[in-house]
Design a protein around this motif. Sequence first.
Motif, PDB file in Angstrom:
ATOM      1  N   THR A   1       0.806  -1.226   0.000  1.00  0.00           N
ATOM      2  CA  THR A   1       0.000   0.000   0.000  1.00  0.00           C
ATOM      3  C   THR A   1       0.840   1.276   0.000  1.00  0.00           C
ATOM      4  OG1 THR A   1      -0.131  -0.083   2.421  1.00  0.00           O
ATOM      5  CG2 THR A   1      -1.909  -1.142   1.165  1.00  0.00           C
ATOM      6  N   ASP A   2       2.156   1.144  -0.138  1.00  0.00           N
ATOM      7  CA  ASP A   2       2.977   2.354  -0.145  1.00  0.00           C
ATOM      8  C   ASP A   2       4.047   2.264  -1.227  1.00  0.00           C
ATOM      9  OD1 ASP A   2       4.986   0.704   0.829  1.00  0.00           O
ATOM     10  OD2 ASP A   2       4.722   1.330   2.902  1.00  0.00           O
ATOM     11  N   ALA A   3       4.958   3.203  -1.223  1.00  0.00           N
ATOM     12  CA  ALA A   3       5.974   3.301  -2.271  1.00  0.00           C
ATOM     13  C   ALA A   3       6.923   2.119  -2.287  1.00  0.00           C
ATOM     14  CB  ALA A   3       6.758   4.601  -2.102  1.00  0.00           C
ATOM     15  N   ARG A   4       6.950   1.334  -1.194  1.00  0.00           N
ATOM     16  CA  ARG A   4       7.865   0.195  -1.146  1.00  0.00           C
ATOM     17  C   ARG A   4       7.484  -0.898  -2.141  1.00  0.00           C
ATOM     18  NH1 ARG A   4       7.178   0.668   4.562  1.00  0.00           N
ATOM     19  NH2 ARG A   4       8.910   1.768   5.551  1.00  0.00           N
ATOM     20  N   ARG A   5       6.360  -0.782  -2.774  1.00  0.00           N
ATOM     21  CA  ARG A   5       5.942  -1.838  -3.700  1.00  0.00           C
ATOM     22  C   ARG A   5       6.836  -1.928  -4.935  1.00  0.00           C
ATOM     23  NH1 ARG A   5       0.552   0.034  -6.836  1.00  0.00           N
ATOM     24  NH2 ARG A   5       1.200   2.117  -7.495  1.00  0.00           N
ATOM     25  N   ILE A   6       7.628  -0.881  -5.216  1.00  0.00           N
ATOM     26  CA  ILE A   6       8.573  -0.977  -6.339  1.00  0.00           C
ATOM     27  C   ILE A   6       9.996  -1.259  -5.853  1.00  0.00           C
ATOM     28  CG2 ILE A   6       7.178   0.581  -7.779  1.00  0.00           C
ATOM     29  CD1 ILE A   6       9.407   2.692  -7.333  1.00  0.00           C
ATOM     30  N   GLU A   7      10.131  -1.586  -4.570  1.00  0.00           N
ATOM     31  CA  GLU A   7      11.454  -1.935  -4.038  1.00  0.00           C
ATOM     32  C   GLU A   7      12.007  -3.150  -4.787  1.00  0.00           C
ATOM     33  OE1 GLU A   7      14.290  -0.836  -2.516  1.00  0.00           O
ATOM     34  OE2 GLU A   7      13.230  -0.523  -0.594  1.00  0.00           O
ATOM     35  N   GLY A   8      13.288  -3.087  -5.132  1.00  0.00           N
ATOM     36  CA  GLY A   8      13.947  -4.182  -5.819  1.00  0.00           C
ATOM     37  C   GLY A   8      13.734  -4.193  -7.319  1.00  0.00           C
ATOM     38  N   LEU A   9      12.773  -3.403  -7.815  1.00  0.00           N
ATOM     39  CA  LEU A   9      12.477  -3.373  -9.246  1.00  0.00           C
ATOM     40  C   LEU A   9      13.289  -2.316  -9.985  1.00  0.00           C
ATOM     41  CD1 LEU A   9       8.618  -3.864  -8.976  1.00  0.00           C
ATOM     42  CD2 LEU A   9      10.276  -5.515  -9.880  1.00  0.00           C
ATOM     43  N   VAL A  10      14.084  -1.545  -9.241  1.00  0.00           N
ATOM     44  CA  VAL A  10      15.042  -0.615  -9.854  1.00  0.00           C
ATOM     45  C   VAL A  10      16.404  -1.291  -9.837  1.00  0.00           C
ATOM     46  CG1 VAL A  10      16.153   1.642  -9.708  1.00  0.00           C
ATOM     47  CG2 VAL A  10      13.731   1.411  -9.113  1.00  0.00           C
ATOM     48  N   ALA A  11      16.869  -1.684 -10.999  1.00  0.00           N
ATOM     49  CA  ALA A  11      18.123  -2.435 -11.096  1.00  0.00           C
ATOM     50  C   ALA A  11      19.325  -1.505 -10.938  1.00  0.00           C
ATOM     51  CB  ALA A  11      18.197  -3.151 -12.441  1.00  0.00           C
ATOM     52  N   PRO A  12      20.429  -2.009 -10.379  1.00  0.00           N
ATOM     53  CA  PRO A  12      21.649  -1.201 -10.297  1.00  0.00           C
ATOM     54  C   PRO A  12      22.132  -0.822 -11.694  1.00  0.00           C
ATOM     55  CG  PRO A  12      21.803  -3.157  -8.918  1.00  0.00           C
ATOM     56  CD  PRO A  12      20.593  -3.339  -9.777  1.00  0.00           C
ATOM     57  N   GLY A  13      22.767   0.326 -11.788  1.00  0.00           N
ATOM     58  CA  GLY A  13      23.293   0.771 -13.073  1.00  0.00           C
ATOM     59  C   GLY A  13      23.262   2.283 -13.190  1.00  0.00           C
ATOM     60  N   VAL A  14      23.659   2.768 -14.352  1.00  0.00           N
ATOM     61  CA  VAL A  14      23.675   4.208 -14.630  1.00  0.00           C
ATOM     62  C   VAL A  14      22.544   4.523 -15.605  1.00  0.00           C
ATOM     63  CG1 VAL A  14      25.007   6.138 -15.561  1.00  0.00           C
ATOM     64  CG2 VAL A  14      26.155   4.346 -14.243  1.00  0.00           C
TER      65      VAL A  14
END
Length: 435
Positions: free
Chosen positions: A252-265
Amino acid sequence: MPVQDDFYYDDRYADDEEYAEDEYAEEEGFFADEEYEQYEDEERAEPEYIEPPDDEEEPPRRKVKRGRRALRWVVALVVIGLIGGGAWYGIDSFFGYDDFQGQGDSDVVIQIGQGDSTGAIGTELFNTGVVASAKAFVKASEDNTKVLGLQPGYYVMKTKMSGAAAVTQLTSPTARVGVLQVRAGTQLDDITQPDGTVTPGVFSLLAKASCANLNGQNTCVPVDDLRKEAATADLAALGVPGWATGPAGKSTDARRIEGLVAPGVYDVKPGWNAADLLGFVLKSSATKIQSAGLASSSQVQGLTPYEILTVASLIEREGVNTDFGKISRVIYNRLNDKMRLQLDSTVNYLLDKPVVTTTDADRQKPGVYNTYTFAGLPPTPIGSPSANAIQAALQPTAGDWVYFVKCEKNGLSCFAVTIEEHNQNKDLARQRGAY
């Protein structure tokens, strides 16, 4: 018209006295029969060659043709010389090129693509009104080696700059904007370290990358706007993979996209709003995650792709790359044996000041991310897993370990099958000053 013995006979001159037989024969070099007989046995004279007079001139028409041929050869040689000896410079010096004067007028953002040549950059500058011609930039950059080292991304320039001014600005350290660098293990929110320093999270890093000063206007997107967009936007529209939209949408909060941003530039354009920024990063991340091997068909020990991503995030936060395969095996063995994971990284995920080892009080705090009190995986990943962590989650090292502890100062862990071995490893870790 009749033909006799293959000889053509024209009867138009049959009655003309001027063409009597003897006269005609004499004109044509033939002789009557009786005259021919007297020369029959005489030797034929060799033909005499008569040289033309020295002062005899060739016909005028022939001279004109030769003159034209000579001119054509000259033109051909000139063209070949231009091509072989540097036609570009010859044309430049003959025709010239347009160039503005001065340092420019208003701010404008230009983009350099991966592998762009100097000519391609010049064309981009011309199309955005920065220089009067691509050639003005190309000529001005000939002696500047920094141009060859320009990285792809966004750069702040000014309209109507001279070619030389454009080169100076483009190669300055402050020209490039919109650079977002996400390191492996970074989580969405900031982390305050025990010493008081703050490790910025993805939201803060993205907010900073969005900033530029264009014609007196600041383009920064606040962190709160990014958090709100992450919590309320349609996940599929943002670019989240289909296999993650369902389980991630349960949060129910912004943490739902946690881990879906991959490392990189990532190169983000100043002026984009929160939806543009998150959409670009998440779409790009989906490609990176898939390239690491995680897809909708992935499955390990009955876990879904989203759960495997969560395992990868735990691996990333719990050890160093050398140990990833073994840590992965410990997690799967514990899940298979119905043991609680008991990972400090999950407890620290919600703490203001995380430490390497948690306290008894921390481990007793209720919460779905506390794997000391709750069995199974946490509801979401706890950071950005690297490609190596994802691959370790997909292919854990074979082994029976169910315990591990950091036992070296360089981050390496010691693994154990029994609790007795684990306690020995903990004592060894303390002796070595690992924690």
